[in-house]
Design a protein around this motif. Structure first.
Motif, PDB file in Angstrom:
ATOM      1  N   ILE A  51       0.788  -1.201  -0.120  1.00 37.76           N
ATOM      2  CA  ILE A  51      -0.006   0.064   0.206  1.00 37.76           C
ATOM      3  C   ILE A  51       0.955   1.307   0.104  1.00 37.76           C
ATOM      4  CG2 ILE A  51      -1.875   1.356   1.401  1.00 37.76           C
ATOM      5  CD1 ILE A  51      -2.582  -1.428   2.493  1.00 37.76           C
ATOM      6  N   TRP A  52       0.811   2.195  -0.951  1.00 41.13           N
ATOM      7  CA  TRP A  52       1.550   3.373  -1.021  1.00 41.13           C
ATOM      8  C   TRP A  52       0.781   4.439  -1.068  1.00 41.13           C
ATOM      9  CZ3 TRP A  52       6.658   2.484  -1.399  1.00 41.13           C
ATOM     10  CH2 TRP A  52       7.102   1.493  -1.643  1.00 41.13           C
ATOM     11  N   PRO A  53       0.769   5.174   0.042  1.00 35.76           N
ATOM     12  CA  PRO A  53      -0.352   6.349   0.133  1.00 35.76           C
ATOM     13  C   PRO A  53       0.341   7.545  -0.408  1.00 35.76           C
ATOM     14  CG  PRO A  53       0.837   5.904   2.259  1.00 35.76           C
ATOM     15  CD  PRO A  53       1.317   4.916   1.401  1.00 35.76           C
ATOM     16  N   SER A  54      -0.142   8.484  -0.750  1.00 33.45           N
ATOM     17  CA  SER A  54       0.075   9.971  -1.035  1.00 33.45           C
ATOM     18  C   SER A  54      -0.914  11.024  -0.412  1.00 33.45           C
ATOM     19  CB  SER A  54       0.541  10.101  -2.364  1.00 33.45           C
ATOM     20  OG  SER A  54      -0.631  10.501  -3.027  1.00 33.45           O
ATOM     21  N   GLY A  66       7.498   6.832  -3.349  1.00 30.45           N
ATOM     22  CA  GLY A  66       6.483   5.750  -3.018  1.00 30.45           C
ATOM     23  C   GLY A  66       6.930   4.531  -4.159  1.00 30.45           C
ATOM     24  N   HIS A  67       5.966   4.133  -4.718  1.00 27.46           N
ATOM     25  CA  HIS A  67       6.007   2.772  -5.390  1.00 27.46           C
ATOM     26  C   HIS A  67       7.049   3.084  -6.746  1.00 27.46           C
ATOM     27  CE1 HIS A  67       3.731   4.530  -8.839  1.00 27.46           C
ATOM     28  NE2 HIS A  67       2.844   4.856  -8.036  1.00 27.46           N
ATOM     29  N   ASP A  68       7.260   4.318  -6.896  1.00 25.74           N
ATOM     30  CA  ASP A  68       8.434   4.627  -7.847  1.00 25.74           C
ATOM     31  C   ASP A  68       9.731   5.054  -7.442  1.00 25.74           C
ATOM     32  OD1 ASP A  68       9.925   5.572 -10.119  1.00 25.74           O
ATOM     33  OD2 ASP A  68       8.744   7.354 -10.263  1.00 25.74           O
ATOM     34  N   LYS A 119      14.875   7.897  -5.327  1.00 22.96           N
ATOM     35  CA  LYS A 119      13.837   8.848  -4.486  1.00 22.96           C
ATOM     36  C   LYS A 119      14.495   9.130  -3.005  1.00 22.96           C
ATOM     37  CE  LYS A 119      11.621   4.951  -2.481  1.00 22.96           C
ATOM     38  NZ  LYS A 119      10.340   4.201  -2.082  1.00 22.96           N
ATOM     39  N   HIS A 120      15.574   8.173  -2.543  1.00 17.96           N
ATOM     40  CA  HIS A 120      15.819   8.662  -1.338  1.00 17.96           C
ATOM     41  C   HIS A 120      17.016   9.680  -1.401  1.00 17.96           C
ATOM     42  CE1 HIS A 120      14.489   4.490   0.068  1.00 17.96           C
ATOM     43  NE2 HIS A 120      13.725   5.179   0.318  1.00 17.96           N
ATOM     44  N   SER A 142       7.285  13.611   1.834  1.00 15.27           N
ATOM     45  CA  SER A 142       7.784  12.284   2.470  1.00 15.27           C
ATOM     46  C   SER A 142       7.593  11.087   1.427  1.00 15.27           C
ATOM     47  CB  SER A 142       6.919  11.760   3.835  1.00 15.27           C
ATOM     48  OG  SER A 142       5.877  11.395   3.314  1.00 15.27           O
ATOM     49  N   ASP A 143       7.832   9.864   1.641  1.00 16.47           N
ATOM     50  CA  ASP A 143       8.073   8.889   0.581  1.00 16.47           C
ATOM     51  C   ASP A 143       6.563   8.566  -0.256  1.00 16.47           C
ATOM     52  OD1 ASP A 143       9.116   6.927  -0.968  1.00 16.47           O
ATOM     53  OD2 ASP A 143       9.412   5.630   0.477  1.00 16.47           O
TER      54      ASP A 143
END
Ligand SMILES: [Zn+2]
Length: 490
Positions: free
Chosen positions: A28-31, A159-161, A173-174, A201-202
């Motif tokens: 699960i990837w929230p934004s 997130g997922h990317d 992404k980091h 955030s991520d």
């Protein structure tokens, strides 16, 4: 008999193929305004999306029989629970995704990639968050005697990317987030400047939505931070990208077609103009002016960023590169994309991972931005007003259109314009109201020469004989240099 056997054979062949798959894990990837639920599946899922009501989303999967979800990771405020049950008669399984509030759902499958296998993706757009995001932005933050210069920093991917992945497994992404946060801290410490992050955030945001976030914050500049990757592991060094003229022109055309956006672009002026042909003309003028300013500024900032980055890291390309990239699409916001280095290069991956190198990169970008805005501050900024009552650089001020508060919700645009005329949003708009057209006609126009441009090309672009352009700028030859500033006669 033969026919019967043939049927059995087919049955044996196809029945297991249809039922053999299983769900291996759920991620699960929230934004802030959407959530992505990824089901990792052993093979391509044969699914059907059934939306019962807006609080539960159901997916029927015909070729999975085992009612198990495998390992679950991540969580979202929007997703309350995920249930799975067997459908009667071996017809597969039913996934029930229970939501805390209404969402718009979209499902699709993704084929295996280098990092993941088959996936069934459920995208849930948070209707409530979208509505909140579409409300008009608050007035620009004010200091006594002028506003802050707003820099939108966009940490690439999330997130997922993961973005590019280094040979040692470092995620782009980091790196982008770390550099962005360091840059944000530097900017926020500087009086007269304010930094905002497109993602905090991520999580994932579509590249094309990122400029909208910057516009919502009324940013003076958008800086997108990335790291490069190519198969050639020797490639290394930083580069800086700017919006291509071609993409900018396309986007201007697109914005012009969306007549409901005109009042957003024009602020209070749209209310005065009843004639739609005139409105279109004015919108075109504002956009052209805005695009000219954005591209000149973007290019200028990109050059300064390269000069500063060249002091702390190798440069892959010494001149700004033009591109049509998702995040570089706003014709009205000066935008640059900084590729901080090649994460695919083992040595550079090591550097990009280290906090001290990230800090050096952030320092370099910050120095460049500060120089740029100190030299040419927006006329209504605290910085400009501290430097003296008059804008430092008349040319820049003339070319800086006063951006009015805009909203991404077309439905509310007319109201926004009515409630907040452009002249009230900013204390000292450089170009306000119907003066736009006259300023454009009478103010001195300048053009900063970009890579690949020729005098003859520019003459054509501005609809002037080459000799006029040459004489007006007292040029001794037809050779022009990148970065050279040409005056364009009216
Ligand atoms: Zn990237």
């Amino acid at each position: 008999m033969l026919r019967f056997l043939w049927c059995c054979f087919l049955g044996v062949m196809f029945a297991p193929a249809l039922a053999a798959e299983k769900i291996e894990s759920v991620r699960i990837w929230p934004s802030p305004d959407s959530t992505r639920v990824v089901f990792d599946v052993s093979g391509k899922a044969q699914y059907r999306l059934l939306s019962q009501n807006r609080q539960t989303v159901e997916l029927e999967i015909a070729n999975i029989l085992s009612p198990s979800l495998g390992k679950m990771s991540g969580e979202s405020e929007l997703v309350k629970d995920i249930k799975v049950k067997k459908l009667p008669g071996n017809r597969g399984i039913l996934l029930q995704v229970e939501l805390t509030r209404a969402a718009r759902e979209k499902a699709f499958t993704l084929p295996p990639s280098d990092r993941y296998g088959h996936r069934l993706v459920l995208d849930l757009a948070d209707v409530q968050a979208e509505q909140a995001a579409a409300t008009p932005p608050p007035p620009r933050s004010q200091r006594a005697g002028g506003r802050d210069i707003v820099i939108a920093i966009d940490a690439g991917h999330g997130g997922h990317d993961p973005g590019a992945v280094g040979p040692k497994g470092t995620y782009e992404k980091h790196v982008t987030m770390a550099v962005s946060e360091k840059l944000q801290a530097l900017i926020n410490k500087e009086p007269g400047f304010k930094a905002v992050l497109t993602r905090t955030s991520d999580y994932y945001i579509y590249p094309s939505k990122r400029p909208d976030l910057a516009r919502n914050k009324q940013a003076d500049l958008l800086v997108s931070v990335h790291a490069d990757a190519v198969t050639n592991r020797k490639a290394h060094g930083a580069s800086v990208w700017v919006l291509s003229l071609r993409r900018a022109t396309t986007e201007v055309g697109r914005m012009l077609e969306q007549t409901e956006q005109h009042s957003e672009l024009l602020g209070g002026v749209a209310e005065v103009i009843k004639d739609s042909a005139n409105e279109r003309y004015l919108a075109q003028t504002v956009l052209d002016l805005s695009m000219n300013h954005s591209m000149t500024t973007g290019f200028e900032v990109a050059r300064r960023v390269l000069a500063e980055m060249g002091r702390v890291t190798h440069l892959h390309k010494k001149e700004p590169q033009a591109a049509s990239l998702g995040v570089l699409k706003a014709p009205d916001i000066p935008s640059i994309l900084v590729e901080t280095g090649y994460i695919s290069n083992p040595t550079e991956e090591q550097k990009l991972k280290s906090a001290s190198h990230q800090q050096k990169l952030a320092n370099a970008i910050f120095r460049a931005l500060k120089q740029h805005f100190t030299d040419t501050p927006p006329a209504d900024s605290w910085l400009a007003q501290r430097q003296g009552a008059a804008p430092v650089n008349r040319t820049t001020a003339q070319n800086t259109p006063a951006r009015t508060a805009t909203t991404t919700n077309p439905g509310s645009s007319a109201n926004t314009a009515r409630q907040q005329p452009a002249s009230q949003q900013r204390p000292a708009p450089v170009i306000a109201g119907p003066r736009v057209a006259t300023s454009a006609a009478s103010g001195p126009a300048v053009h900063t020469v970009k890579r690949g441009e020729t005098l003859s090309g520019l003459a054509k672009q501005y609809g002037l004989p080459m000799s006029v352009l040459r004489n007006h700028n007292k040029l001794k030859s037809d050779n022009i240099q990148v970065g050279q500033v040409l005056r364009i006669p009216n």
